[in-house]
Design an enzyme around this catalytic site. Structure first.
Site, PDB file in Angstrom:
ATOM      1  N   HIS A 179      -7.410  -5.921   0.072  1.00 32.81           N
ATOM      2  CA  HIS A 179      -6.220  -5.072   0.014  1.00 32.81           C
ATOM      3  C   HIS A 179      -5.278  -5.884   0.973  1.00 32.81           C
ATOM      4  O   HIS A 179      -4.020  -5.711   0.777  1.00 32.81           O
ATOM      5  CB  HIS A 179      -6.603  -3.495   0.506  1.00 32.81           C
ATOM      6  N   SER A 220       0.952  -1.170   0.065  1.00 32.96           N
ATOM      7  CA  SER A 220      -0.067   0.007   0.054  1.00 32.96           C
ATOM      8  C   SER A 220       0.845   1.404  -0.073  1.00 32.96           C
ATOM      9  O   SER A 220       1.755   1.444  -0.899  1.00 32.96           O
ATOM     10  CB  SER A 220      -1.050  -0.132   1.318  1.00 32.96           C
ATOM     11  N   ASP A 235      -9.614  -5.731  -4.351  1.00 36.34           N
ATOM     12  CA  ASP A 235      -8.926  -4.642  -3.451  1.00 36.34           C
ATOM     13  C   ASP A 235      -9.854  -3.347  -3.485  1.00 36.34           C
ATOM     14  O   ASP A 235     -10.108  -2.558  -4.494  1.00 36.34           O
ATOM     15  CB  ASP A 235      -7.697  -4.085  -3.984  1.00 36.34           C
TER      16      ASP A 235
END
Length: 274
Positions: A254, A95, A225
């Protein structure tokens, strides 16, 4: 606790376990090095040296009120890497940490980085702009900031209980422990740094970083995601990188490195050993 002090006086906490080729893990917002437990234990058992730091303003590092931007994050990593004299390292980022990896490898990684991995990562750029029409509108990130400022503790419950791990999907196997651990990590950090980091992960343009990276790079992204939608992130990054391998995962969320650690770890190991 082990830490380094950066040029501006910020203390960066880190874990450094084992011997062998180093693997450096870069966590997402608003978490800490603890988010990599499943990966660090796995690769430690495979004979690697595993390192993970808490980004400034996060976890056990200094709760900075300034310097919460991608250039400074990458500079902090470069100082940690020099302090530990890491060479031939694999850098793995999730991320926001994927953005940190891209910026670090592009600007500081020459001669020290063997390979890179971007997992559910924010590059090339999350924000919707004229040049990035598929991005998320600014109002989404303004909503994050408003929720954080109004009630950070509740916001940090809602994110992991919902879209982060896909626990809002029908039939999802919800782990209260995983939700609580996300909240614990988030609440350890500083509100100001977390607030500023929303701009850093959403508005930083990593296109030039991706173009500059020459090392083999694995791009891993869950097809479900909900935090960093794959169409405007992983799929684009894989095309921009000079030497990339793309792996996508139907139905994975995610936070797939936690919810599907067995699959992700096996694919990471295969890439590292390739």
């Amino acid at each position: 606790m082990p830490s380094i002090t950066t040029n501006d006086g910020t203390e960066i906490y880190y874990k450094d376990w084992g011997k062998g080729q180093p693997i450096v893990f870069h966590h997402g917002w608003p978490l800490s090095a603890d988010d990599w437990d499943a990966q660090m234990l796995f690769f430690l058992s495979k004979g690697y040296r595993v390192i993970a730091h808490d980004r400034r303003g996060h976890g056990r590092s200094s709760q900075t009120w300034e310097g919460n931007d991608m250039d400074t994050y990458a500079d902090d990593v470069a100082q940690l890497v020099r302090a530990l004299d890491l060479k031939d390292a694999i850098h793995i980022g999730h991320s926001t940490g994927g953005g940190e990896v891209a910026r670090y490898v592009a600007q500081h990684g020459k001669g020290r980085v063997a390979k890179a991995v971007l997992i559910g990562a924010v590059p090339p750029i999350m924000l919707k702009t004229a040049a990035n029409p598929g991005g998320l509108p600014l109002e989404v990130f303004d909503g994050f900031r408003a929720a954080l400022a109004a009630n950070r503790a509740q916001f940090f419950r809602d994110v992991p209980a919902g879209p982060f791990y896909g626990y809002n999907r029908p039939g999802a196997q919800v782990s209260q422990g995983v939700i609580d651990n996300w909240w614990r990590q988030g609440m350890m950090g500083g509100a100001k740094a977390h607030y500023d980091c929303i701009k850093a992960f959403s508005e930083t343009d990593f296109n030039d970083d991706l173009k500059a990276i020459e090392q083999p790079t694995l791009v891993m992204h869950g097809e479900d995601d909900q935090i960093v939608p794959i169409a405007d992130s992983g799929l684009l990054s894989a095309k921009i990188l000079k030497n990339s391998v793309l792996k996508t995962y139907p139905g994975f969320p995610h936070g797939m490195a936690t919810t599907h650690a067995d699959v992700i770890n096996a694919d990471l190991l295969a890439f590292i050993q390739s």
